[in-house]
Write a protein that holds these residues in place. Structure first.
Motif, short mmCIF file in Angstrom:
data_model
loop_
_atom_site.label_atom_id
_atom_site.label_comp_id
_atom_site.label_asym_id
_atom_site.label_seq_id
_atom_site.Cartn_x
_atom_site.Cartn_y
_atom_site.Cartn_z
N ARG A 63 0.69 -1.13 -0.30
CA ARG A 63 0.11 -0.57 0.12
C ARG A 63 0.83 1.69 -0.14
O ARG A 63 1.88 1.21 0.23
N VAL A 64 0.60 2.63 -0.78
CA VAL A 64 1.00 3.53 -0.48
C VAL A 64 0.08 4.69 0.40
O VAL A 64 -1.19 4.65 0.23
N VAL A 65 1.16 4.86 0.93
CA VAL A 65 0.19 5.90 2.08
C VAL A 65 0.57 7.63 1.07
O VAL A 65 1.54 8.00 0.88
N PRO A 66 -0.56 7.89 0.29
CA PRO A 66 -0.16 9.43 -0.27
C PRO A 66 0.04 10.45 0.87
O PRO A 66 -0.02 10.59 1.40
N GLY A 67 1.01 11.30 0.54
CA GLY A 67 1.34 12.12 0.78
C GLY A 67 0.58 13.85 0.76
O GLY A 67 0.01 14.12 -0.86
N PRO A 68 1.03 14.96 0.66
CA PRO A 68 0.98 16.36 0.75
C PRO A 68 1.19 16.26 -0.62
O PRO A 68 2.23 16.43 -0.42
N LYS A 69 0.55 17.61 -0.82
CA LYS A 69 1.05 18.87 -1.61
C LYS A 69 2.13 19.36 -1.42
O LYS A 69 2.24 19.98 -0.63
N GLY A 70 4.19 19.06 -2.14
CA GLY A 70 4.61 19.53 -2.31
C GLY A 70 6.01 18.99 -1.58
O GLY A 70 6.54 19.09 -0.62
N GLY A 71 5.59 17.70 -1.31
CA GLY A 71 6.28 16.59 0.07
C GLY A 71 6.05 16.76 1.18
O GLY A 71 5.17 17.69 1.87
N ALA A 72 6.24 15.79 1.65
CA ALA A 72 5.59 15.11 3.49
C ALA A 72 6.59 16.44 4.62
O ALA A 72 6.45 16.99 5.34
N HIS A 73 7.83 16.82 3.44
CA HIS A 73 8.25 17.95 4.98
C HIS A 73 8.24 19.65 5.07
O HIS A 73 8.49 20.21 5.88
#
Lengths: 316, 284
Positions: free
Chosen positions: A260-270
């Motif tokens: 499973r891929v956990v979607p990340g926020p726009k612009g990256g998790a950092h």
């Protein structure tokens, strides 16, 4: 510190901020211009983050500010009691672990720990464990089995430490043992690749019933730089190596290496660790729920079957 | 006249070719060794004791009881799941190694008896892509362990590998877990597993099945470790200690049971297997 490819986005964000400041300071109405720039920002973000190369994702996986194991533990768990030491040689700061409470339920948790700045990174050996780190992880696996609690592992390492001290103390032997110990768990084991999944040093705590991966994390048999140094005899070919190794979350899902891929926020998790942690929280709850009610034997069998089928070959 | 000279020259050349076949230069001490002597000494230099690398077939001949070997590997062929291209496409690289070694991938093995003990004997072939482990090697090791468990055989693996194969990416990495888990099938039946580490064994093979044996032997001077010496040197920017990662170093650090000279290996293996193999009268 900005990554090269996110510079245009950051510049545009800065312009919008400046315009907003000027507007409020001088009491002027720039709302139309600001709206236009925001629309442009949205387009730019979608353009850049919708077409990320494998190498850009590798850089995102390493970006300072991306949630580390301790950040995730802090964000997701109600309680955490850290347990230290391998009971034999030392406490390895590159691996952390302990007992925790997750949505009311007690769990045992372990993970690679990188530093959030240079000073911390030196103390944590950049998240590259020595044998004692894996022995600490194994000790926590024992604890999970004894207490019957689910085992959660967070993977975020460039690789196990390649040094004289690590070799002398049997780095390879310990990694093999850790893989074996984890595969024998009679409790549900869930693995999350948070950032970097560097080879055997990652797999040592990667033998889960389910393996999740955060968007823009990578997991590979070798780092792109090392692969480039060997195959192209030039570490600068890392970009090509990253592409060739098929190390991105989507590639790994297609190969069956992750579930499973956990979607990340726009612009990256950092740039938005809170949003990344919220998505992970949901995925983790659902995954643990899936594994509930299975007997210890069934849990073990499930994990065996998951790994037994991995590999692509032709039968003659 | 001209024809005569041509024939004469050919004859001379033919004789000259025979000379290097009779004599072999030791790869370590460069002594000229009579080929028959070297063969008799199992390719261990009689002058300096250097253990020359030998083919997988010779390993089988060395360890299996005469006439007992029955190959089981070779029915699984590698694919190209990543579409990997570096300086050449992976399928072409594979074809070259297949032509050179005459086998589909870097492993050779099957059923055998060793001193009468029923065994599955697997040998990694360093001549094939540096003995690297991709899907096929992982699958063959796994099937070998399963076969041993099924037929109540001991497991013996001769390791030689640069590690997991890059061209199959994370799938190669997964073979470390798969092979490790397969070894557990031997536990239920109390079947022994002996690992023989040869020069060199590094990376993902050392960090999985090769070091999980009940008994681990290593050949004298064999380089065995997780990271290769070049990588370590780059990391620490210091010269490595004398004998670092060599078999003798590993024994000193408690990581292997014994450094065994190839000329005594069969004897020692037979003794170990017969002491560990369950039940009585298995040699019959």
């Amino acid at each position: 510190m900005a990554l090269e490819f996110e510079r245009p986005i950051l510049e545009l964000e800065a312009r919008i901020q400046e315009l907003e400041r000027t507007a409020s300071e001088q009491g002027l109405d720039f709302s139309e211009e600001i709206e236009l720039l925001k629309a442009k920002l949205d387009r730019l973000q979608r353009e850049i983050f919708g077409n990320l190369t494998a190498w850009q994702r590798v850089q995102l996986a390493r970006a300072p500010g991306r949630p580390t194991t301790l950040d995730v533990i802090e964000a997701l768990f109600e309680e955490f009691a850290e347990l230290r030491g391998d009971r034999a040689f030392a406490d390895d700061a590159a691996i952390v672990g302990g007992v925790a409470r997750f949505h009311g339920e007690e769990v045992v948790v372990v993970g690679h720990q990188k530093g959030r700045n240079t000073r911390e990174n030196i103390a944590r050996n950049f998240g590259m464990p020595h044998p004692e780190g894996y022995r600490k992880a194994m000790r926590l696996m024992d604890l999970a089995d004894k207490t019957g609690r689910p085992f959660i592992a967070f993977v975020d390492t460039p690789g196990a430490y390649p040094g004289v001290s690590a070799e002398e103390r049997g780095q390879a032997w310990v990694i093999a043992r850790s893989i074996q110990r984890m595969s024998r768990l009679k409790v549900p084991a869930v693995v999350v690749i948070l950032g970097e999944g560097g080879s055997g040093g990652a797999l040592a705590i990667g033998v889960g019933n389910r393996v999740l991966i955060m968007e823009n994390a990578w997991y590979s048999v070798i780092s792109p730089e090392s692969c480039a140094a060997i195959l192209w005899r030039d570490a600068k070919e890392a970009e090509r190596a990253a592409e060739a190794l098929k190390l991105t979350a989507r590639d790994l899902l297609r190969l069956g290496v992750v579930d499973r891929v956990v979607p990340g926020p726009k612009g990256g998790a950092h740039r938005n660790p809170e949003a990344a942690c919220r998505e992970l929280d949901r995925a983790l709850v659902e995954t643990l729920e899936d594994l509930k009610g299975l007997s210890p034997e069934a849990i073990w069998e499930d994990r065996y079957r998951r790994f037994r089928r991995l590999g692509v070959f032709e039968e003659v | 006249m001209a024809l005569d000279r041509l024939f004469r020259r050919r004859r001379t050349r033919g004789q000259a070719r025979e000379v290097p076949e009779l004599w072999v230069r030791c790869a370590a001490c460069e002594a000229q060794v009579y080929r028959k002597d070297l063969e008799q000494a199992l390719w261990v230099c009689p002058e300096c004791g250097y253990h020359h690398r030998i083919s997988a077939e010779r390993w089988v001949a060395l360890l299996a009881d005469e006439g007992s070997f029955e190959p089981t590997t070779g029915r699984v062929r590698p694919a190209d799941p990543l579409g990997f291209v570096d300086t050449e496409p992976y399928p072409e690289r594979l074809r070259r190694y297949q032509e050179k070694t005459g086998r589909p991938d870097a492993i050779h093995g099957g059923r055998a008896t060793v001193g009468g003990v029923p065994t599955v004997l697997l040998v990694m072939d360093y001549a094939f892509a540096g003995g690297s482990m991709g899907s096929v090697v992982g699958e063959e090791i796994t099937r070998g362990a399963e076969l041993a468990a099924e037929e109540n055989r001991a497991l013996v693996i001769v390791a030689a590998s640069g590690g997991a194969r890059m061209q199959e990416g994370a799938l190669s990495l997964m073979q470390m877990a798969k092979t490790t888990m397969a070894l557990d099938r031997l536990f239920a039946k109390r079947l022994p597993y002996v690992s023989i580490l040869t020069d060199p064994t590094t990376g993902g093979v050392t960090a999985s099945f090769a070091t999980l044996a009940d008994v681990i032997f290593a050949e004298p001077g064999a380089l065995v470790g997780f990271a290769g010496p070049r990588v370590i040197k780059q990391t620490i920017r210091q010269d490595l200690p004398e004998g670092f990662q060599r078999a003798e170093f590993l024994q000193k650090h408690g990581l292997i049971d014994a450094v065994v000279d190839r000329r005594q290996l069969k004897e020692q293996l037979v003794q170990t297997l017969s002491l560990l193999y369950p039940g009585e009268g298995h040699g019959a």
